[in-house]
Write an enzyme that holds these catalytic residues in place. Structure first.
Site, short mmCIF file in Angstrom:
data_model
loop_
_atom_site.label_atom_id
_atom_site.label_comp_id
_atom_site.label_asym_id
_atom_site.label_seq_id
_atom_site.Cartn_x
_atom_site.Cartn_y
_atom_site.Cartn_z
N LYS A 122 0.85 -1.20 0.00
CA LYS A 122 0.00 0.00 0.00
C LYS A 122 0.88 1.25 0.00
CE LYS A 122 -4.03 1.90 2.59
NZ LYS A 122 -4.92 1.70 3.73
N SER A 182 -9.97 2.30 3.05
CA SER A 182 -9.04 3.07 2.24
C SER A 182 -8.10 2.22 1.40
CB SER A 182 -8.18 3.95 3.16
OG SER A 182 -7.34 3.15 3.97
N SER A 217 -10.42 -0.22 7.14
CA SER A 217 -9.85 0.03 5.81
C SER A 217 -9.35 -1.20 5.06
CB SER A 217 -8.71 1.04 5.92
OG SER A 217 -9.23 2.34 6.01
#
Ligand SMILES: [Mg+2]
Ligand SMILES: [Zn+2]
Lengths: 109, 490, 499
Positions: B79, B154, B178
């Site tokens: 990420k 997210s 998330s």
């Protein structure tokens, strides 16, 4: 942290001036149209958060982190430093061997 | 051969057995990332040269008869809020565009040491603030099941990349849901460990007391392997638990004697019938595996959203203070003063949601408001934890939906931040309490003719990560939701 | 044990009105702990290092990095607290103090806000007055911003993250002299505890003084904070100036001129204090518990171990030097000027077996050498000779192998070259002459024509012989034993051998 046992029940949602003041504390140069947008948003968000303030928390210990630990300590031994060129190379502006920022006079803090 | 149907464990075995090679696996992943991945906007950047070089190195090591790690040759995705030396670690923010981390996160290093090959950096909500991926400064990722919909957030790009078969494993970070919510929206597994299980060193902080590095995979055994490799105390993170790696549960897929608690607050009257149906069906499946299902109560659930948004934004307002235009990232000169430069930089560098949260967090910590907001939230946080402690007196795991709805359409909730915040209602409580929780594929909902995945959440007591994963593995063995593929996949 | 009442305090007499005013002073001291690495990062700090070379990912606040506490900093902070007689808490916690400045990489300082590791304790002034401490807490230092080089402000982050303790006194001090005395005692305590170098020139000790004045019996005036005080002398000067400035302001009777709560800087050049530029926004530090650091637990066993490891304090050493080593109060004071000197002295005394001689040689000869332009060393650590070398020399003097003047010469040579005393003794040919025949011959020579001296001695004035010792010493090139020379001269005169 100075603590009052019962939070004020009717603190008004922040108005434009308070949003501006908060933005300045947070170093955000908001433009007036942003502030205008944020005022009703804050009112709506904080209004819906009243459930939080309505709860009776008398005698409840604050919970700062999910797991109770004691802090670890490390040995006082030097580790590798960043290469100065590599570190300063990340900076938007440098001057010789320093980070460079707009001229400012007195320290804060 | 096509690798995309293999999970990480299967792929590593094939490579170790010489049926495939690390280079082939990594090339294929890169190719899919450039094709399908680009179409879905999963990645912010790819690192093909380094990845291929690393893959060839692993293949040579194998040819030389050297021992390979358990993930040798497996392509993984990182990420954009995770430091990998030399990778662009920009948090999907303009303020960090072009920033290449000068060090590597502990958890990334541990996977690399096990042979995993990071191929690139995935898209996300800016600084992990969002539930749809739409707050990315570089445009939103799309859901492989329906490209008009969000993959969740997210960790949007990571979930989409795993669901689209680009990589078997992607690392996400879960602060209030998330990873679990995008796992649910994308029909894959997403596991948030007990707070402190995985080192946060190298994870760019959003909310320090909530953030946990959390893996996505298509099978539970992959999650178990990743957790074994990645977890365990890290001397660089004082909040990491002073214990060794996670131990997985028993090999059996029976759950005899396990008590599953169904909190009534997670199944309110107005809940989407399809979601309720999936939970009820799951309870039945778990019963058939030997578990007992009991009703429990988590009475403070209503306060979880405000509590979460106060705690998370307060911490974020402080964590994001370092982005000041001095040492790295963007600088905008502003009025020529130091304070003006900082304010202009932050104004230009942060997107609207990040600014909103910084303001909210600054406000709830500021003099005169601290007690009413932040102080109160910390106390309510304890009440929420107590809810779980009490529930776990009568059950071993809590079962509920991961999200109140399946994936919503892009743009649907962007107009009103509060609507977006409410989406975290079912995931935020376990985050606040620091508990291990997984989202497993639990069914499908038909929406205008499109099948959309539904996720189910299992939450365990602190440190019972192995138990949560074991129950998920048993559920997985008794169902086939996890093996379904998005149509665009075929 | 508290602030003396206004009728006891001498106070300050206004030069204008003759009224008595009572100054109220409190001091905050920031003191760098003597560790190898920073408080939360592994960067090794050195004063004067090349800019931005003592930095890591952690102390430059690279995104994703986290603090890990340095155990040596904790141990030194605890020793400082114990040396000041303070209470160390078993549990304390760290907090974030949020503000933006270019030398503060994270945008917050990790400090201790409402649960510091230490409360209470105090400092006894030479006058015997006890000044109470409010608290001591641990925190990290900021980097350095340089404003006077070129068009930009330049930032060096070497200092960012260096461990500090902030020592906050109660407002117990009543004069500039007391402020000076307080700082002197505090510095001595911290140095002898081994916690800090307390070197203001290197910035390892920094102080802020809070000052207000009021008329006796009235309520305290508005508090002003003085900053930029970079020597104890400046603390005195700034405090004296500020006290008078405030008195004058009140005596003007014009409320517009009354002191306001503000921070003022001292300008050593003009000897005046001035308002510091006010900041853009009022400070609201938004303190909250540092989520990256669990609470700090200091076990009773750990605290016990630190108490046992605490080096002896300066006052205790002085007392011991006087009472059990027979030194004068003055020498005891000189030799406890710094912990290094005290250790040097004690080691020398132990090796030569004579504390008094060790004290004399060190305070007269070794310390003088440090200001001798011909000798390069400016500190004990720089000397090429250690306590063992000086002890060896003292032993040679005591055993009569070299006389005192010869010993001095040998010592000077030792301090210049680093050679051992024994080697230099023969190299310089300063071995004392004890051969009777040779000494007698030199004495005979010296007596020639000195009838007046001879007559005086014969008349019972033995001291007169002193005039002849010098010439004999000279003839021996300083190598004669002056005591033996005196004896021989007296014997020769009395026996009539002198003519
Ligand atoms: Mg202070
Ligand atoms: Zn301080």
């Amino acid at each position: 942290m100075p603590e009052s046992p019962v939070p004020p029940a009717d603190a008004p949602a922040p108005d434009g001036a308070l949003i501006q003041k908060t933005a300045s504390l947070a170093r955000l140069a908001l433009d007036p149209s942003e502030v205008e947008h944020l005022v009703p948003q804050f009112a709506r968000i904080l209004g819906s958060f009243e459930t939080l303030r309505a709860l009776d928390t008398t005698g409840i210990e604050p919970m700062t982190r999910p797991i109770e630990l004691e802090t670890v300590q490390r040995a006082d031994e030097a580790g590798p430093c960043l290469d100065r060129e590599a570190a300063l190379g990340l900076a938007p502006k440098r001057s010789d061997e320093f980070y460079a920022v707009p001229k400012t006079l007195e320290a804060e803090g | 051969m096509a690798h995309e149907r293999k999970d990480a464990v299967g792929l590593a075995r094939a490579i170790a057995a010489g049926e495939s090679s690390a280079e082939a696996a990594v090339s294929e992943a890169l190719e899919r990332a450039r094709g399908l991945g680009a179409r879905l906007a999963c990645f912010l950047s790819l690192e093909p040269d380094g990845a291929l070089a690393r893959a060839r190195e692993l293949d040579r090591a194998r040819a030389d008869g050297r021992a390979l790690g358990p993930l040798a040759g497996v392509p993984i995705a990182i990420k954009a809020n995770m430091a990998t030396e030399g990778f662009e670690t920009n948090c999907a923010s303009r303020i960090l565009a072009g920033y290449r981390a000068p060090y590597t996160a502990t958890f990334v290093q541990r996977l690399v040491d096990a042979g995993a090959v990071p191929i690139g950096v995935t898209n996300m909500d800016e600084f992990a603030m969002g539930s749809s991926g739409e707050n990315s400064a570089f445009g939103p990722a799309m859901n492989p099941w329906d490209e008009t919909r969000t993959p969740g957030g997210s960790s949007s790009g990571a979930a989409a990349a795993v669901a689209a078969g680009i990589v078997p494993i992607a690392l996400g970070s879960d602060t209030g849901g998330s990873v679990r919510q995008p796992a649910a929206f994308c029909g894959i597994q997403g596991f948030k460990p007990t707070y402190g299980r995985v080192s946060r060193y190298g994870l760019i902080a959003f909310a320090s007391s909530l953030d946990q590095v959390s893996p996505f995979a298509r099978t539970v055994r992959d999650l178990e392997l990743v957790m074994e490799l990645m977890s365990g105390a890290d001397p660089m993170d004082s909040s990491s638990l002073p214990m060794g790696p996670m131990r997985r549960g028993p090999d059996t897929v029976r759950l005899d004697g396990l008590r599953i608690g169904l909190p009534k607050e997670y199944l309110p009257d107005g809940l989407d019938g399809r979601v309720r149906g999936a939970v009820e069906a799951a309870a039945e499946t778990l019963r058939s595996l030997g578990a007992e299902v009991v009703e429990v109560s988590l009475p403070h659930t209503d306060a979880a959203i405000p509590c979460y948004y106060v705690v998370a934004t307060a911490e974020a307002s402080s964590n994001l203070a370092r982005f000041d235009g001095v040492r790295y990232g963007l600088r905008v000169d502003g009025d020529g003063s130091l304070a003006g430069m900082m304010a202009a930089t932050r104004e230009a560098g942060f997107g609207p949601e990040v600014k909103r949260r910084i303001l909210l967090g600054t406000y709830v910590l500021s003099s005169g408001y601290y007690d009413a907001w932040y102080g109160q939230a910390m106390k309510v946080r304890r009440l929420l934890r107590r809810d779980f402690d009490r529930a776990f007196e009568s059950c071993d795991l809590v079962l509920g939906p991961t999200s109140p709805t399946p994936a919503f359409t892009l743009g649907e909730k962007t107009a009103d931040p509060l609507t977006m915040y409410l989406n975290d209602i079912l995931t935020a409580p376990a985050s606040l309490a620091g508990l291990p929780a997984i989202s497993v594929p639990g069914g499908f909902a038909l929406e205008n003719g499109t099948r959309l995945p539904l996720g189910l959440q299992l939450v365990g007591p602190p440190l019972e990560d192995g138990r949560v994963l074991h129950a998920a593995r048993a559920f997985e063995s008794a169902t086939s939701f996890h093996s379904e593929r998005p149509p665009l996949f075929a | 044990m508290s602030r003396p009442t206004d009728d006891v305090v001498t106070g300050v007499v206004s030069p204008k009105t003759g009224q008595r005013w009572i100054p109220v002073l409190g001091i905050e001291v920031h003191c760098q702990l003597k560790t190898e690495t920073k408080l939360f990062s592994q960067a090794p700090y050195r004063f004067g290092a090349e800019p931005n070379t003592r930095i890591t990912a952690v102390c430059t606040a690279q995104p994703g990095t986290l603090p890990v506490l340095n155990e040596a900093a904790v141990a030194l902070a605890v020793r400082a607290a114990l040396a000041l007689g303070a209470n160390v808490a078993n549990w304390s916690k760290f907090d974030r103090k949020n503000y933006f400045y270019c030398d503060l990489p994270k945008g917050y300082q990790i400090t201790q806000f409402d649960q510091p590791y230490c409360t209470g304790g105090g400092v006894t002034l030479p006058s015997g007055r006890f000044v109470r401490l409010t608290r001591i807490h641990m925190e990290e230092d900021a980097g350095k911003a340089i404003h006077d080089r070129g068009p930009d402000t330049l930032v060096d982050l070497n200092r960012a993250g260096v461990p500090l303790i902030e020592i906050v006194s109660e407002a117990d001090l009543c004069s500039a002299q007391e402020a000076f005395d307080y700082l002197t005692s505090l510095k001595e305590t911290l140095q002898f505890a081994g916690a800090s170098d307390c070197d203001m020139e290197k910035g390892s000790l920094r102080c802020d003084v809070n000052i207000s004045v009021h008329r006796p019996g009235e309520k305290w005036g508005t508090k002003v904070e003085l900053k930029n005080l970079n020597s104890f002398r400046n603390v005195m000067a700034a405090t004296e100036f500020e006290i008078l400035r405030q008195i004058e302001a009140y005596e003007s009777g014009d409320p517009a001129r009354f002191p306001v709560q503000e921070t003022r800087a001292f300008d050593a050049g003009s000897g005046r204090t001035r308002t510091m530029r006010s900041k853009e926004d009022a400070h609201d530090y938004r303190y909250f518990p540092e989520p990256d650091l669990p609470p700090l637990y200091l076990s009773p066993e750990f605290l016990q171990a630190q108490a046992e490891a605490l080096p002896e304090s300066a006052p205790n050493r002085r007392q011991r030097y006087v009472e059990s080593m027979g030194l004068s109060e003055y020498d005891a004071g000189v030799l406890t000027a710094t912990p290094a000197l005290a250790r040097w002295f004690e080691e020398t005394a132990r090796l030569c077996g004579s504390p008094k001689d060790a004290a004399n040689w060190i305070s007269n000869e070794v310390l003088r050498a440090l200001s001798d332009p011909e000798i390069e060393a400016r500190s004990l650590e720089d000397l090429p000779v250690g306590p063992d070398g000086v002890a060896e020399l003292i032993t040679l003097v005591l055993s009569g192998r070299v006389n005192v003047p010869g010993g001095r010469e040998v010592l000077r040579a030792m301090l210049k070259t680093g050679k051992r005393a024994g080697a230099l003794l023969s190299e310089l040919g300063l071995e004392q002459v004890n051969d009777e025949a040779q000494l007698e011959a030199w004495c005979q020579e010296a007596l020639v024509g000195k009838d007046k001296v001879i007559a005086d001695v014969l008349a019972g004035k033995d001291k007169a012989v002193g005039a002849l010792v010098g010439p004999v010493m000279k003839a021996s090139k300083g190598k004669a034993n002056p005591q033996v020379v005196t004896e021989i001269l007296l014997r020769l005169i009395r026996s009539g051998a002198a003519s």
